[in-house]
Design a protein around this motif. Structure first.
Motif, mmCIF file in Angstrom:
data_model
loop_
_atom_site.group_PDB
_atom_site.id
_atom_site.type_symbol
_atom_site.label_atom_id
_atom_site.label_comp_id
_atom_site.label_asym_id
_atom_site.label_seq_id
_atom_site.Cartn_x
_atom_site.Cartn_y
_atom_site.Cartn_z
ATOM 1 N N LYS A 47 0.846 -1.181 0.000
ATOM 2 C CA LYS A 47 0.000 0.000 0.000
ATOM 3 C C LYS A 47 0.894 1.247 0.000
ATOM 4 C CE LYS A 47 -3.571 -2.386 2.687
ATOM 5 N NZ LYS A 47 -4.323 -2.422 3.973
ATOM 6 N N PRO A 48 0.345 2.417 -0.330
ATOM 7 C CA PRO A 48 1.162 3.640 -0.322
ATOM 8 C C PRO A 48 1.847 3.869 1.020
ATOM 9 C CG PRO A 48 -0.944 4.059 -1.388
ATOM 10 C CD PRO A 48 -1.026 2.670 -0.804
ATOM 11 N N ASN A 49 3.117 4.222 0.969
ATOM 12 C CA ASN A 49 3.914 4.559 2.152
ATOM 13 C C ASN A 49 4.124 3.362 3.082
ATOM 14 O OD1 ASN A 49 5.477 6.589 3.344
ATOM 15 N ND2 ASN A 49 3.909 6.984 4.908
ATOM 16 N N GLU A 50 3.996 2.152 2.532
ATOM 17 C CA GLU A 50 4.170 0.932 3.329
ATOM 18 C C GLU A 50 5.514 0.285 3.011
ATOM 19 O OE1 GLU A 50 1.681 -3.160 4.341
ATOM 20 O OE2 GLU A 50 1.435 -2.196 2.389
ATOM 21 N N LYS A 51 6.164 -0.259 4.017
ATOM 22 C CA LYS A 51 7.400 -1.013 3.848
ATOM 23 C C LYS A 51 7.098 -2.498 4.004
ATOM 24 C CE LYS A 51 10.681 2.495 5.497
ATOM 25 N NZ LYS A 51 11.766 2.762 6.477
#
Length: 382
Positions: A47-51
């Motif tokens: 997901k966006p901004n997920e590591k």
């Protein structure tokens, strides 16, 4: 002196007498992309901004033309590649891997500056899909970098020339020379590109992605788009559109059948009738052809004389399906082999589908390309 690849194929065939001999004329020339793929398999797309962490990863050669020719080489052809890379670490890896797979790299342009093409590939193991982020090589290839002497040498004794749509200015020069020499041309039509139409008009055979026919013709359906393509491209003998898990569709032109007593049938209805004949219980690739040559009509577009063939894909068990990266390149490589081997369409489509299916059982394109002696191909070669 025999090359290591030719000695390999000779020994392999001696050990497998049931496999037909390789085609006598098997030099194919490809012009297009060669690069590096950085592949990462993940449990689910981030997901966006997920590591997240990869569950497996691989670095290997990529590029449509380079992949298709690698596949063709493993099937027994002798490919030559016209492309451009840089004299950097990825470029040297590209050369080394192609040479190891029996692809002639004598016609690659190596730039002292810039960078080689590369591709980030994220494979979602949950949805069995992949996302690609491509970075083109710099500086791009231009026609002046391919000398007339190199072009002439590359095409010498070639059975076929193949283009993936990249380097269109250079590709057009190669295609014009191939046409002058009456060497057949196969084009992989993935998507419309600047200058691509000029190249497409020189094609003898076209293999399309699922989206290309309608994007290029603005026709209301894929079958009607194939009719439109044959009307717009009078030199094309057949056009195939690959449809992933739904197999493929082929329109085979029959110009010798220009007689008034041919049955005239609306093309979409023929495709639907052929699809109804598919055995849903069959898990291996098959081909359902129309029984005869017909005058195929696309309302508002026109008519062509030919045959329609519906090809099915293998139903790969979920536990075996790993990655579809390079499946289209595998289909192209197998199609090149099939044409060189004079396979009829009814045999060519299942064979190409099976080669693509074998590839899908491994991470990355080249990890899954089968060799000629792979037992999973034997029923489709004999």
């Amino acid at each position: 002196m025999a090359s290591s690849s030719s000695l390999y194929w000779a020994s392999a065939e001696a050990a497998s007498p049931s496999i037909p001999p390789v085609p006598e004329k098997r030099i194919v020339v490809g012009c297009g992309g060669a690069g590096i793929d950085f592949l990462a398999e993940v449990a689910a797309f981030p997901k966006p901004n997920e590591k997240i962490r990869s569950t497996s990863w691989k670095v290997q050669g990529g590029g449509d033309a380079a992949n298709a020719l690698t596949c063709a080489s493993r099937l027994g052809l002798n490919p030559r590649l016209i492309s451009k890379i840089a004299d950097d670490a990825p470029g040297r890896a590209i050369l080394e891997e192609l040479k190891a797979d029996g692809v002639d790299t004598s016609y690659l342009v190596v730039s002292k500056e810039g960078n080689s093409p590369f591709n980030y590939v994220i494979v979602d193991s949950q949805t069995k899909t992949r996302t690609c982020i491509f970075s083109s090589g710099n500086p791009p290839m231009v026609p002046d970098e391919l000398s007339q002497a190199s072009l002439s040498s590359a095409l010498d004794e070639a059975r076929f020339v193949y283009f993936d749509g990249r380097f269109t200015d250079t590709a057009l020069i190669v295609a014009q020379e191939a046409t002058h020499r009456k060497i057949p041309i196969l084009i992989d039509a993935e998507r419309p590109r600047e200058g691509f139409d000029d190249l497409l008009y020189l094609a003898d055979y076209v293999v399309c992605s699922a989206k290309f026919p309608q994007a290029w013709t603005k026709a209301p359906s894929i079958p009607s788009a194939l009719v439109s393509m044959l009307l717009r491209l009078p030199n094309v003998k057949f056009v195939i559109v690959t449809l992933g898990v739904d197999g493929c569709l082929m329109l085979d032109r029959r110009v010798e059948a220009e007689v008034p007593e041919l049955d005239e049938i609306e093309v979409d209805s023929v495709v639907e009738l052929l699809k109804q004949k598919i055995d849903s219980k069959n898990t291996i690739p098959t081909c359902i052809p129309s029984k005869s040559v017909m005058r195929l009509r696309a309302d508002g577009i026109g008519k062509v004389n030919g045959r329609l063939l519906v090809g099915t894909a293998e139903k790969i068990p979920a536990s075996e399906l790993i990655d579809t990266t390079g499946a289209g390149d595998a289909f192209i490589g197998a199609t090149l082999y099939a044409i060189c081997a004079d396979m009829p369409p009814e045999k060519m489509l299942p064979f190409a589908a099976q080669v693509a299916a074998v590839k899908c059982r491994a991470l990355g394109a080249r990890s899954g390309f089968p060799t000629r002696t792979d037992p999973r191909l034997a029923p489709f070669l004999c």
